[in-house]
Write an enzyme that holds these catalytic residues in place. Sequence first.
Site, PDB file in Angstrom:
ATOM      1  N   ASN A 101       0.909  -1.279   0.090  1.00  0.00           N
ATOM      2  CA  ASN A 101      -0.021   0.108  -0.045  1.00  0.00           C
ATOM      3  C   ASN A 101       0.875   1.224   0.052  1.00  0.00           C
ATOM      4  O   ASN A 101       1.453   1.560   0.915  1.00  0.00           O
ATOM      5  CB  ASN A 101      -1.002  -0.109   1.041  1.00  0.00           C
ATOM      6  CG  ASN A 101      -1.705   1.275   1.521  1.00  0.00           C
ATOM      7  OD1 ASN A 101      -1.923   2.054   0.347  1.00  0.00           O
ATOM      8  ND2 ASN A 101      -2.470   1.611   2.559  1.00  0.00           N
ATOM      9  N   LYS A 124       0.185   4.107  -0.269  1.00  0.00           N
ATOM     10  CA  LYS A 124      -0.654   5.586   0.221  1.00  0.00           C
ATOM     11  C   LYS A 124      -0.421   6.846  -0.475  1.00  0.00           C
ATOM     12  O   LYS A 124      -0.352   6.512  -1.790  1.00  0.00           O
ATOM     13  CB  LYS A 124      -0.039   5.846   1.806  1.00  0.00           C
ATOM     14  CG  LYS A 124      -0.022   4.315   2.517  1.00  0.00           C
ATOM     15  CD  LYS A 124       0.213   4.649   4.058  1.00  0.00           C
ATOM     16  CE  LYS A 124      -0.206   3.063   4.898  1.00  0.00           C
ATOM     17  NZ  LYS A 124       0.238   3.441   6.161  1.00  0.00           N
ATOM     18  N   HIS A 152      -9.322   0.932   5.084  1.00  0.00           N
ATOM     19  CA  HIS A 152      -7.944   1.047   5.629  1.00  0.00           C
ATOM     20  C   HIS A 152      -7.918   1.908   6.901  1.00  0.00           C
ATOM     21  O   HIS A 152      -9.049   2.695   7.045  1.00  0.00           O
ATOM     22  CB  HIS A 152      -7.055   1.570   4.686  1.00  0.00           C
ATOM     23  CG  HIS A 152      -5.593   1.534   5.022  1.00  0.00           C
ATOM     24  ND1 HIS A 152      -5.029   2.607   6.011  1.00  0.00           N
ATOM     25  CD2 HIS A 152      -4.713   0.638   4.864  1.00  0.00           C
ATOM     26  CE1 HIS A 152      -3.879   2.361   6.369  1.00  0.00           C
ATOM     27  NE2 HIS A 152      -3.525   1.226   5.516  1.00  0.00           N
ATOM     28  N   GLU A 204      -6.478   4.367   8.026  1.00  0.00           N
ATOM     29  CA  GLU A 204      -6.322   5.720   7.828  1.00  0.00           C
ATOM     30  C   GLU A 204      -7.835   6.489   7.044  1.00  0.00           C
ATOM     31  O   GLU A 204      -7.969   7.610   7.375  1.00  0.00           O
ATOM     32  CB  GLU A 204      -5.206   6.071   6.803  1.00  0.00           C
ATOM     33  CG  GLU A 204      -3.952   5.848   7.675  1.00  0.00           C
ATOM     34  CD  GLU A 204      -2.767   5.368   6.703  1.00  0.00           C
ATOM     35  OE1 GLU A 204      -2.964   5.312   5.566  1.00  0.00           O
ATOM     36  OE2 GLU A 204      -1.688   5.024   7.177  1.00  0.00           O
ATOM     37  N   GLU A 253      -4.823  -4.776  10.885  1.00  0.00           N
ATOM     38  CA  GLU A 253      -3.945  -3.832  11.066  1.00  0.00           C
ATOM     39  C   GLU A 253      -4.051  -3.254  12.356  1.00  0.00           C
ATOM     40  O   GLU A 253      -4.991  -2.377  12.566  1.00  0.00           O
ATOM     41  CB  GLU A 253      -3.765  -2.759   9.958  1.00  0.00           C
ATOM     42  CG  GLU A 253      -5.263  -2.364   9.317  1.00  0.00           C
ATOM     43  CD  GLU A 253      -5.135  -1.414   8.633  1.00  0.00           C
ATOM     44  OE1 GLU A 253      -3.921  -1.073   8.007  1.00  0.00           O
ATOM     45  OE2 GLU A 253      -6.342  -0.866   8.269  1.00  0.00           O
ATOM     46  N   GLY A 298       3.259   3.285  12.292  1.00  0.00           N
ATOM     47  CA  GLY A 298       3.986   4.747  12.182  1.00  0.00           C
ATOM     48  C   GLY A 298       4.247   5.128  13.562  1.00  0.00           C
ATOM     49  O   GLY A 298       4.393   6.156  13.670  1.00  0.00           O
ATOM     50  N   SER A 348       3.170  -1.922   9.933  1.00  0.00           N
ATOM     51  CA  SER A 348       4.690  -1.511  10.069  1.00  0.00           C
ATOM     52  C   SER A 348       5.638  -2.814   9.659  1.00  0.00           C
ATOM     53  O   SER A 348       6.590  -2.904  10.392  1.00  0.00           O
ATOM     54  CB  SER A 348       5.030  -0.819  11.236  1.00  0.00           C
ATOM     55  OG  SER A 348       4.679   0.333  11.477  1.00  0.00           O
TER      56      SER A 348
END
Length: 253
Positions: free
Chosen positions: A9, A11, A97, A99, A169, A175, A215
């Site tokens: 991914n 991003k 996802h 985010e 995830e 991060g 990560s």
Amino acid sequence: MRKPFVAGNWKMNTDSHSSVELVECIAKDSVGAAGNKVTVAVCPPFVYLGAVANALRSSNIAVGAQDMYFESKGAFTGEISTSMLKDVGCTYVLCGHSERRHVIGETDELINKKVAAAISGGLLPILCVGELLAEREASQTEQVVTRQMKKGLAGLGDEKVLAVTVAYEPVWAIGTGRTATPQQAQQVHDFIRKLLAEMYNDKAAQQIRILYGGSVKPDSAADLMRQRDIDGLLVGGASLNADDFLAIIEAAV
């Protein structure tokens, strides 16, 4: 036996030149590295999907989108439909996802509409689930994952759900400098597989691939892939470096 699956991914990264250069490097070495033993996909930004898909035409690497809208067409400024994604060469699409959930504010109900629309439109959705740090510290991981799974897959029958890949995830390990141990990841993957068996049946639960995304790096990939219920990896930052991504693919064999 579930075939390992590694998806990158990207991003909101790369540009028109670097996106093509990156996949050309990955494609050049991935056939020798993993052959047909691992399903590999990359998820570039929307504007580079066509160029990346074109660069991968003669490879065994699939292309996925990072998001989509649930309507097929119409006055939805800025949105992308399944037919548009298929038109430029997409096979997979990420849905929900972390985010999109926690930065953009997508709800379980919206994500469910996207999953259903992806399948109806001929794409293979990757449903992302996972808990925040506060939720883990409050021992709410299973509660959160159960809600996201049940609401995200609502309305999908035994046959349609087989088109779905699940990606766990843990948001607290993306991060942040914190990482989930392989054992922590396996514990949640085992829970998800048992939950799928309850929601559907044992056969479906054993067929559906569950990826880990938190990560992932080359030095952690092999230990993660040794876990019984981890079928692959959803890779973020490391997928932007060809050598790192290839090393992760190798670890998944």
